[in-house]
Write a protein that holds these residues in place. Structure first.
Motif, PDB file in Angstrom:
ATOM      1  N   SER A  74      -4.227   4.214  -4.660  1.00  0.00           N
ATOM      2  CA  SER A  74      -3.862   3.439  -3.475  1.00  0.00           C
ATOM      3  C   SER A  74      -2.374   3.131  -3.463  1.00  0.00           C
ATOM      4  N   TYR A  75      -1.740   3.335  -4.599  1.00  0.00           N
ATOM      5  CA  TYR A  75      -0.307   3.058  -4.711  1.00  0.00           C
ATOM      6  C   TYR A  75       0.372   4.364  -5.035  1.00  0.00           C
ATOM      7  N   GLY A  76       1.119   5.009  -4.178  1.00  0.00           N
ATOM      8  CA  GLY A  76       1.836   6.238  -4.551  1.00  0.00           C
ATOM      9  C   GLY A  76       2.480   6.056  -5.904  1.00  0.00           C
ATOM     10  N   VAL A 103     -15.840  -1.959 -12.781  1.00  0.00           N
ATOM     11  CA  VAL A 103     -14.844  -2.609 -13.635  1.00  0.00           C
ATOM     12  C   VAL A 103     -13.441  -2.266 -13.143  1.00  0.00           C
ATOM     13  N   GLU A 104     -12.733  -3.288 -12.668  1.00  0.00           N
ATOM     14  CA  GLU A 104     -11.404  -3.105 -12.078  1.00  0.00           C
ATOM     15  C   GLU A 104     -10.338  -3.827 -12.899  1.00  0.00           C
ATOM     16  N   ASP A 105      -9.103  -3.405 -12.729  1.00  0.00           N
ATOM     17  CA  ASP A 105      -8.003  -4.086 -13.416  1.00  0.00           C
ATOM     18  C   ASP A 105      -7.539  -5.320 -12.639  1.00  0.00           C
ATOM     19  N   ILE A 106      -7.280  -5.128 -11.339  1.00  0.00           N
ATOM     20  CA  ILE A 106      -6.752  -6.248 -10.543  1.00  0.00           C
ATOM     21  C   ILE A 106      -7.178  -6.109  -9.085  1.00  0.00           C
ATOM     22  N   ILE A 107      -7.579  -7.228  -8.504  1.00  0.00           N
ATOM     23  CA  ILE A 107      -7.846  -7.252  -7.065  1.00  0.00           C
ATOM     24  C   ILE A 107      -6.608  -7.863  -6.423  1.00  0.00           C
ATOM     25  N   ASP A 108      -5.922  -7.031  -5.656  1.00  0.00           N
ATOM     26  CA  ASP A 108      -4.696  -7.484  -5.003  1.00  0.00           C
ATOM     27  C   ASP A 108      -5.038  -7.776  -3.540  1.00  0.00           C
ATOM     28  N   THR A 109      -4.927  -6.796  -2.664  1.00  0.00           N
ATOM     29  CA  THR A 109      -5.303  -7.016  -1.265  1.00  0.00           C
ATOM     30  C   THR A 109      -6.816  -6.892  -1.067  1.00  0.00           C
ATOM     31  N   GLY A 110      -7.492  -6.185  -1.970  1.00  0.00           N
ATOM     32  CA  GLY A 110      -8.921  -5.960  -1.829  1.00  0.00           C
ATOM     33  C   GLY A 110      -9.243  -4.637  -1.139  1.00  0.00           C
ATOM     34  N   LEU A 111      -8.211  -3.936  -0.743  1.00  0.00           N
ATOM     35  CA  LEU A 111      -8.387  -2.665  -0.040  1.00  0.00           C
ATOM     36  C   LEU A 111      -9.157  -1.649  -0.895  1.00  0.00           C
ATOM     37  N   THR A 112      -8.749  -1.511  -2.141  1.00  0.00           N
ATOM     38  CA  THR A 112      -9.401  -0.564  -3.049  1.00  0.00           C
ATOM     39  C   THR A 112     -10.867  -0.941  -3.250  1.00  0.00           C
ATOM     40  N   LEU A 113     -11.094  -2.228  -3.461  1.00  0.00           N
ATOM     41  CA  LEU A 113     -12.457  -2.685  -3.702  1.00  0.00           C
ATOM     42  C   LEU A 113     -13.363  -2.442  -2.498  1.00  0.00           C
ATOM     43  N   ALA A 135      -7.305 -11.257 -10.707  1.00  0.00           N
ATOM     44  CA  ALA A 135      -7.395 -11.363  -9.249  1.00  0.00           C
ATOM     45  C   ALA A 135      -6.219 -12.201  -8.784  1.00  0.00           C
ATOM     46  N   ARG A 136      -5.571 -11.775  -7.726  1.00  0.00           N
ATOM     47  CA  ARG A 136      -4.477 -12.570  -7.172  1.00  0.00           C
ATOM     48  C   ARG A 136      -5.058 -13.819  -6.522  1.00  0.00           C
ATOM     49  N   ASP A 137      -4.303 -14.912  -6.571  1.00  0.00           N
ATOM     50  CA  ASP A 137      -4.814 -16.152  -5.955  1.00  0.00           C
ATOM     51  C   ASP A 137      -4.923 -15.998  -4.439  1.00  0.00           C
ATOM     52  N   ASP A 156       3.345 -12.136  -8.719  1.00  0.00           N
ATOM     53  CA  ASP A 156       4.209 -11.267  -9.535  1.00  0.00           C
ATOM     54  C   ASP A 156       3.550  -9.924  -9.828  1.00  0.00           C
ATOM     55  N   PHE A 157       4.343  -8.880  -9.850  1.00  0.00           N
ATOM     56  CA  PHE A 157       3.828  -7.574 -10.263  1.00  0.00           C
ATOM     57  C   PHE A 157       3.700  -7.598 -11.776  1.00  0.00           C
ATOM     58  N   VAL A 158       2.523  -7.240 -12.288  1.00  0.00           N
ATOM     59  CA  VAL A 158       2.279  -7.358 -13.721  1.00  0.00           C
ATOM     60  C   VAL A 158       2.029  -6.000 -14.375  1.00  0.00           C
ATOM     61  N   ILE A 159       2.308  -5.966 -15.680  1.00  0.00           N
ATOM     62  CA  ILE A 159       2.146  -4.746 -16.465  1.00  0.00           C
ATOM     63  C   ILE A 159       1.428  -5.070 -17.770  1.00  0.00           C
ATOM     64  N   LEU A 163      -2.499  -1.965 -17.134  1.00  0.00           N
ATOM     65  CA  LEU A 163      -1.774  -1.943 -15.850  1.00  0.00           C
ATOM     66  C   LEU A 163      -0.379  -1.339 -16.034  1.00  0.00           C
ATOM     67  N   ASP A 164       0.024  -0.580 -15.029  1.00  0.00           N
ATOM     68  CA  ASP A 164       1.260   0.189 -15.160  1.00  0.00           C
ATOM     69  C   ASP A 164       2.286  -0.114 -14.087  1.00  0.00           C
ATOM     70  N   LEU A 165       3.486   0.355 -14.362  1.00  0.00           N
ATOM     71  CA  LEU A 165       4.520   0.499 -13.326  1.00  0.00           C
ATOM     72  C   LEU A 165       4.951   1.947 -13.490  1.00  0.00           C
TER      73      LEU A 165
HETATM   74  P1  IMP Z   1      -5.644  -3.567  -3.794  1.00  0.00           P
HETATM   75  O1  IMP Z   1      -6.309  -2.364  -3.205  1.00  0.00           O
HETATM   76  O2  IMP Z   1      -4.504  -4.049  -2.965  1.00  0.00           O
HETATM   77  O3  IMP Z   1      -6.593  -4.663  -4.166  1.00  0.00           O
HETATM   78  O4  IMP Z   1      -4.906  -3.051  -5.081  1.00  0.00           O
HETATM   79  C1  IMP Z   1      -5.574  -2.820  -6.223  1.00  0.00           C
HETATM   80  C2  IMP Z   1      -4.864  -1.821  -7.091  1.00  0.00           C
HETATM   81  O5  IMP Z   1      -3.431  -1.903  -6.993  1.00  0.00           O
HETATM   82  C3  IMP Z   1      -5.176  -2.130  -8.531  1.00  0.00           C
HETATM   83  O6  IMP Z   1      -6.345  -1.480  -8.937  1.00  0.00           O
HETATM   84  C4  IMP Z   1      -3.933  -1.663  -9.255  1.00  0.00           C
HETATM   85  O7  IMP Z   1      -4.061  -0.309  -9.597  1.00  0.00           O
HETATM   86  C5  IMP Z   1      -2.820  -1.814  -8.262  1.00  0.00           C
HETATM   87  N1  IMP Z   1      -2.042  -3.053  -8.505  1.00  0.00           N
HETATM   88  C6  IMP Z   1      -1.998  -4.155  -7.720  1.00  0.00           C
HETATM   89  N2  IMP Z   1      -1.189  -5.090  -8.240  1.00  0.00           N
HETATM   90  C7  IMP Z   1      -0.709  -4.576  -9.395  1.00  0.00           C
HETATM   91  C8  IMP Z   1       0.190  -5.088 -10.414  1.00  0.00           C
HETATM   92  O8  IMP Z   1       0.693  -6.216 -10.365  1.00  0.00           O
HETATM   93  N3  IMP Z   1       0.423  -4.250 -11.461  1.00  0.00           N
HETATM   94  C9  IMP Z   1      -0.113  -3.004 -11.559  1.00  0.00           C
HETATM   95  N4  IMP Z   1      -0.959  -2.495 -10.651  1.00  0.00           N
HETATM   96  C10 IMP Z   1      -1.247  -3.268  -9.569  1.00  0.00           C
END
Ligand code: IMP
Ligand code: MG
Length: 189
Positions: A74-76, A103-113, A135-137, A156-159, A163-165
């Motif tokens: 979901s992230y280029g 099993v997910e690493d992080i729920i950011d916007t929820g789009l992936t989920l 999960a982001r607040d 904050d963007f986390v690693i 989780l990667d950058l």
């Molecule tokens: P969503 O679809 O916006 O919820 O994004 C979820 C995906 O974005 C995660 O599974 C991660 O791969 C990636 N992501 C979102 N935030 C971060 C971050 O802070 N560090 C690394 N990857 C992130």
């Protein structure tokens, strides 16, 4: 064991220490063990970010679990979402009638989920729950029906811890903020 430390290139403030991760993952494993007593859940690891969480979580669950992998993108190659989700690798096994835990690493916007839930629910599992390390607040985990959350974090963007950058820092043993100013790769370019 990775010996990166805060202050090393690109690694900023530590949000979750190795010890906190270890303790919380064991708690989640214990809860899942109780919730799924007498059943054999299938853990679906979302590659690549959830691979470290999956390995620790699976070993904290005292049940005959099975493991399968799915990869989405979901992230280029940047830290901003592209707004679209693409299936890169599908599951190897059929999940019809199975108790699935995504099993997910992080729920950011929820789009992936949302994408994954739609894709998995169409295959008629007996049940489908979500376990996320972070999960982001700002993410509405109730509306997204996320049952197991390790830690809630800010924007904050986390690693680290999977989780990667741009594919780096996955082997960091803790969760840290990314500090672009200290990143030797970015400053060298
Ligand atoms: P969503 O679809 O916006 O919820 O994004 C979820 C995906 O974005 C995660 O599974 C991660 O791969 C990636 N992501 C979102 N935030 C971060 C971050 O802070 N560090 C690394 N990857 C992130
Ligand atoms: Mg991910």
């Amino acid at each position: 064991m990775s010996s990166f430390r805060a202050g090393d290139g690109g690694i900023g403030k530590i949000l979750v220490t190795r010890e906190q991760l270890e303790a919380r993952v064991v708690e989640l494993g214990t809860t899942i063990t109780a919730d799924y007593s007498g059943r054999a859940p299938l853990l679906v690891c979302i590659l690549r970010g959830a691979y470290v969480f999956l390995t620790d979580l699976a070993r904290a669950i005292d049940l005959p679990v099975e493991i399968d992998f799915m990869a989405v993108s979901s992230y280029g190659s940047s830290s901003r979402t592209s707004g679209t989700v693409r299936l890169v690798k599908d599951l190897d096994q059929d999940i019809e009638g199975r108790d699935v835990i995504l099993v997910e690493d992080i729920i950011d916007t929820g789009l992936t989920l949302r994408y994954l839930r739609r894709s998995l629910e169409a295959r008629r599992p007996a049940s489908l729950e979500v376990a996320t390390l972070l999960a982001r607040d700002t993410a509405d985990v109730e509306r997204l029906r996320v049952k197991y959350v390790g830690f809630e974090i800010g924007s904050d963007f986390v690693i680290g811890y999977g989780l990667d950058l741009d594919q780096r820092y996955r082997n960091l043993a803790m969760i840290a903020c990314y500090d672009p100013a200290g990143d030797p790769f970015t400053s060298a370019q």
